[in-house]
Design a protein around this motif. Structure first.
Motif, PDB file in Angstrom:
ATOM      1  N   MET A  47      -7.360  11.999   5.279  1.00 13.59           N
ATOM      2  CA  MET A  47      -6.994  12.721   4.055  1.00 13.59           C
ATOM      3  C   MET A  47      -7.800  12.172   2.870  1.00 13.59           C
ATOM      4  SD  MET A  47      -4.797  15.127   4.201  1.00 13.59           S
ATOM      5  CE  MET A  47      -4.019  16.279   3.118  1.00 13.59           C
ATOM      6  N   SER A  48      -7.860  10.847   2.758  1.00 12.71           N
ATOM      7  CA  SER A  48      -8.598  10.300   1.613  1.00 12.71           C
ATOM      8  C   SER A  48     -10.096  10.491   1.799  1.00 12.71           C
ATOM      9  CB  SER A  48      -8.236   8.836   1.349  1.00 12.71           C
ATOM     10  OG  SER A  48      -8.552   8.040   2.453  1.00 12.71           O
ATOM     11  N   MET A  49     -10.548  10.551   3.060  1.00  8.33           N
ATOM     12  CA  MET A  49     -11.968  10.856   3.310  1.00  8.33           C
ATOM     13  C   MET A  49     -12.275  12.276   2.833  1.00  8.33           C
ATOM     14  SD  MET A  49     -13.607   8.612   5.585  1.00  8.33           S
ATOM     15  CE  MET A  49     -13.144   7.062   6.264  1.00  8.33           C
ATOM     16  N   THR A  60       0.823  -1.206   0.000  1.00 10.71           N
ATOM     17  CA  THR A  60       0.000   0.000   0.000  1.00 10.71           C
ATOM     18  C   THR A  60       0.861   1.262   0.000  1.00 10.71           C
ATOM     19  OG1 THR A  60      -0.087   0.076   2.406  1.00 10.71           O
ATOM     20  CG2 THR A  60      -1.821  -1.167   1.301  1.00 10.71           C
ATOM     21  N   GLY A  61       2.178   1.099   0.205  1.00 10.80           N
ATOM     22  CA  GLY A  61       3.073   2.248   0.164  1.00 10.80           C
ATOM     23  C   GLY A  61       2.727   3.302   1.195  1.00 10.80           C
ATOM     24  N   GLY A  62       2.381   2.878   2.382  1.00  8.80           N
ATOM     25  CA  GLY A  62       2.119   3.841   3.451  1.00  8.80           C
ATOM     26  C   GLY A  62       0.669   3.856   3.888  1.00  8.80           C
ATOM     27  N   ALA A  63      -0.243   3.447   3.008  1.00  8.00           N
ATOM     28  CA  ALA A  63      -1.651   3.464   3.410  1.00  8.00           C
ATOM     29  C   ALA A  63      -1.909   2.379   4.449  1.00  8.00           C
ATOM     30  CB  ALA A  63      -2.560   3.273   2.208  1.00  8.00           C
ATOM     31  N   CYS A  64      -2.825   2.699   5.363  1.00  2.40           N
ATOM     32  CA  CYS A  64      -3.008   1.879   6.555  1.00  2.40           C
ATOM     33  C   CYS A  64      -4.020   0.754   6.373  1.00  2.40           C
ATOM     34  CB  CYS A  64      -3.470   2.795   7.679  1.00  2.40           C
ATOM     35  SG  CYS A  64      -4.796   3.916   7.152  1.00  2.40           S
ATOM     36  N   HIS A  65      -4.579   0.601   5.179  1.00  2.00           N
ATOM     37  CA  HIS A  65      -5.643  -0.387   4.973  1.00  2.00           C
ATOM     38  C   HIS A  65      -5.715  -0.743   3.494  1.00  2.00           C
ATOM     39  CE1 HIS A  65      -7.249   3.582   4.038  1.00  2.00           C
ATOM     40  NE2 HIS A  65      -7.925   2.937   3.100  1.00  2.00           N
ATOM     41  N   LEU A  66      -6.448  -1.810   3.166  1.00  2.00           N
ATOM     42  CA  LEU A  66      -6.698  -2.166   1.769  1.00  2.00           C
ATOM     43  C   LEU A  66      -8.039  -1.589   1.341  1.00  2.00           C
ATOM     44  CD1 LEU A  66      -5.602  -5.913   1.782  1.00  2.00           C
ATOM     45  CD2 LEU A  66      -4.394  -3.993   0.717  1.00  2.00           C
ATOM     46  N   SER A  90      -9.401  15.380  13.105  1.00  6.23           N
ATOM     47  CA  SER A  90      -8.437  15.147  12.021  1.00  6.23           C
ATOM     48  C   SER A  90      -9.074  15.421  10.680  1.00  6.23           C
ATOM     49  CB  SER A  90      -7.904  13.718  11.982  1.00  6.23           C
ATOM     50  OG  SER A  90      -7.968  13.126  13.191  1.00  6.23           O
ATOM     51  N   LEU A  91     -10.369  15.045  10.578  1.00  7.42           N
ATOM     52  CA  LEU A  91     -11.048  15.284   9.308  1.00  7.42           C
ATOM     53  C   LEU A  91     -11.118  16.787   9.024  1.00  7.42           C
ATOM     54  CD1 LEU A  91     -12.548  13.997   6.921  1.00  7.42           C
ATOM     55  CD2 LEU A  91     -14.653  14.279   8.222  1.00  7.42           C
TER      56      LEU A  91
END
Lengths: 224, 116
Positions: free
Chosen positions: B4-6, A87-93, B43-44
């Motif tokens: 961040m992705s949210m 994931t290159g740093g991402a914490c989940h799939l 955080s959001l």
């Protein structure tokens, strides 16, 4: 003006996950999403599980890690088909990467597709991937307070494996408390106490997998 | 961890909705955040302030993010009672059954947007 929206923030992921699920159902696969802290014993569990089910049910494993192919290499060395996602740093799939990874397996020869999520008790629980069931793995050195500290995961998991039971006698781990709190979060959870390193206590877990695989196969046949 | 992705997803969805409704400017985005969604509102908000502050944010540039926290509610499959889940105990407080279905409080939705 105020405009009603009413859309889930994660709807893009959820849509893809639903597509994954339909595809897996058509293929008759039983798909599980295993979530735990780093070092709780996910990969050892899979090694033992594949060994025990050899000649009976075929596993394929999607490995999620931030970096390295260590886990996929470990499984491949045992003849278990494994695909590594970094994931290159991402914490989940997320759901999108799952379909790509699944395409690397001969799914017609696969009974159980295991997604070994990134080691983390928080974020992986929030992203549906299209699995039949989430499985939480908690090891005794982590402490008996983990279910209440990470409620979403333990609420959503159909199965809780309590691992490293061989170490429990040396630790201040209150098994009854851990189980009682996990049941508060999910009264219907199935709990198995195991030691993956020693290969002990796996019977109930293996039986649960057999039943799940049989149901998925029957479901696909019925749908034709 | 992934706020961040949210924030990016919210930006994308707001952009879509604004275009559909012909809004050129969005002043406020109203969220419903489930108590059990796993989302950390602070955080959001922080991630949102970074992402909505730039030109690429489109019509949502500079929009305020507001939210209501939604308690977890469940219904008992045995006695039919609807109850608020307190301290993450999902047993029915009426009959003690463990067969309960979550009705809300587990996810995050964009309730509405305000703009012109």
């Amino acid at each position: 003006m105020e405009l009603e929206v009413g859309r889930l923030v994660l709807e893009a992921n959820d849509d893809i996950a639903q597509r994954n699920r339909k595809y897996f159902q058509k293929k008759g696969l039983f798909v599980i999403n295993i979530i735990s802290s780093p070092g709780a014993g996910k990969t050892t569990l899979l090694e033992r599980t594949a060994e025990a089910l050899k000649g009976e049910l075929n596993l394929a494993v999607i490995e999620g890690d931030i970096q390295s192919t260590r886990d996929a290499d470990r499984l491949a060395a045992q003849g278990i088909p494994a695909f590594q996602i970094n994931t290159g740093g991402a914490c989940h799939l997320e759901a999108e990467t799952i379909m790509k990874a699944a395409g690397s397996f001969d799914l017609d020869r696969t009974d159980i597709l295991v997604i070994e999520n990134v080691g983390n008790l928080v974020c992986p629980a929030e992203f549906y991937l299209g699995e039949d069931a989430k499985v939480a793995l908690l090891s005794t050195p982590e402490g008996d307070d983990k279910p209440m500290k990470y409620p979403l995961l333990f609420h959503l998991s159909q199965v809780l494996l309590i691992n490293k039971m061989d170490l429990a006698q040396y630790l201040p781990f209150d098994l009854d408390k851990a189980k009682a709190e996990a049941r508060k979060l999910n009264p219907e959870v199935k709990i198995f106490e195991v030691s993956t390193l020693q290969g002990r206590g796996l019977e109930g877990w293996l039986e649960w997998l057999r039943q799940g695989a049989a149901q998925s196969r029957a479901g696909a046949k019925k749908a034709g | 961890m992934h706020e961040m992705s949210m924030a990016q997803s919210i930006l994308d969805l707001v952009g879509e909705e604004a275009a559909k409704a012909g809004l050129s400017r969005v002043d406020e985005v109203r969220l419903r955040i489930g108590e059990m969604s796993g989302v950390v509102p602070d955080s959001l908000s922080f991630c949102w302030s970074l992402m909505s502050g730039v030109e690429e944010a489109g019509p949502a540039r500079g929009a305020a993010l507001t939210f209501d926290l939604i308690p977890v509610k469940a219904r008992c499959r045995d006695c039919g009672r609807t109850f608020r889940v307190e301290n993450y105990v999902f047993f029915c407080p009426g009959c003690g059954s463990g067969e309960t279905v979550v009705l809300e409080g587990r996810d995050m939705t964009i309730a509405s947007i305000v703009g012109e």
